[in-house]
Design a protein around this motif. Sequence first.
Motif, PDB file in Angstrom:
ATOM      1  N   LEU A  17       0.846  -1.188   0.000  1.00 47.88           N
ATOM      2  CA  LEU A  17       0.000   0.000   0.000  1.00 47.88           C
ATOM      3  C   LEU A  17       0.884   1.241   0.000  1.00 47.88           C
ATOM      4  N   ASP A  20       0.123   6.769  -3.079  1.00 45.75           N
ATOM      5  CA  ASP A  20      -0.663   6.984  -4.294  1.00 45.75           C
ATOM      6  C   ASP A  20      -1.812   5.997  -4.403  1.00 45.75           C
ATOM      7  N   ARG A  21      -1.557   4.750  -4.041  1.00 45.17           N
ATOM      8  CA  ARG A  21      -2.624   3.746  -4.065  1.00 45.17           C
ATOM      9  C   ARG A  21      -3.698   4.070  -3.034  1.00 45.17           C
ATOM     10  N   THR A  25      -7.483   4.851  -4.062  1.00 45.27           N
ATOM     11  CA  THR A  25      -8.535   3.993  -3.529  1.00 45.27           C
ATOM     12  C   THR A  25      -9.593   4.809  -2.802  1.00 45.27           C
ATOM     13  N   GLY A  82       2.797   0.897  -8.406  1.00 45.46           N
ATOM     14  CA  GLY A  82       2.529   1.485  -7.102  1.00 45.46           C
ATOM     15  C   GLY A  82       2.048   2.911  -7.164  1.00 45.46           C
ATOM     16  N   GLY A  84      -0.994   3.909  -8.221  1.00 48.77           N
ATOM     17  CA  GLY A  84      -2.436   4.039  -8.063  1.00 48.77           C
ATOM     18  C   GLY A  84      -3.181   4.302  -9.353  1.00 48.77           C
TER      19      GLY A  84
END
Length: 112
Positions: A17, A20-21, A25, A82, A84
Amino acid sequence: MDIHLLYAASTVGAHTLTLDRLVATAAALAALAAAVVGALTLMRRLGRFAKRGPAFALVAGAAGAVVGGLVLATADGGPGTGNGVVGAAAAVVLGLLAVVFGALTRFRIKSV
């Protein structure tokens, strides 16, 4: 130096995680909630919350789409890096869908 080693070093794990992710999300979840509320309001199934539904769909959908667009604009790579990208793309699509639902409901022409 092998190009494959450079590429492999820049990727992160599928379950890692990154910031950016996390942002992508959160934007996708906000846009999803806005799309669901917009669709329910459009179908007139929210009951007493029907007056606030279109405004929520417009605001939360637009926010999700804008944040998703910003994450996409600042991403350094594609899916799996990674950044996102997948969540941000989902946020843009769902956010625009929520805005359309909210606008259709908000500016519905009253029948005579």
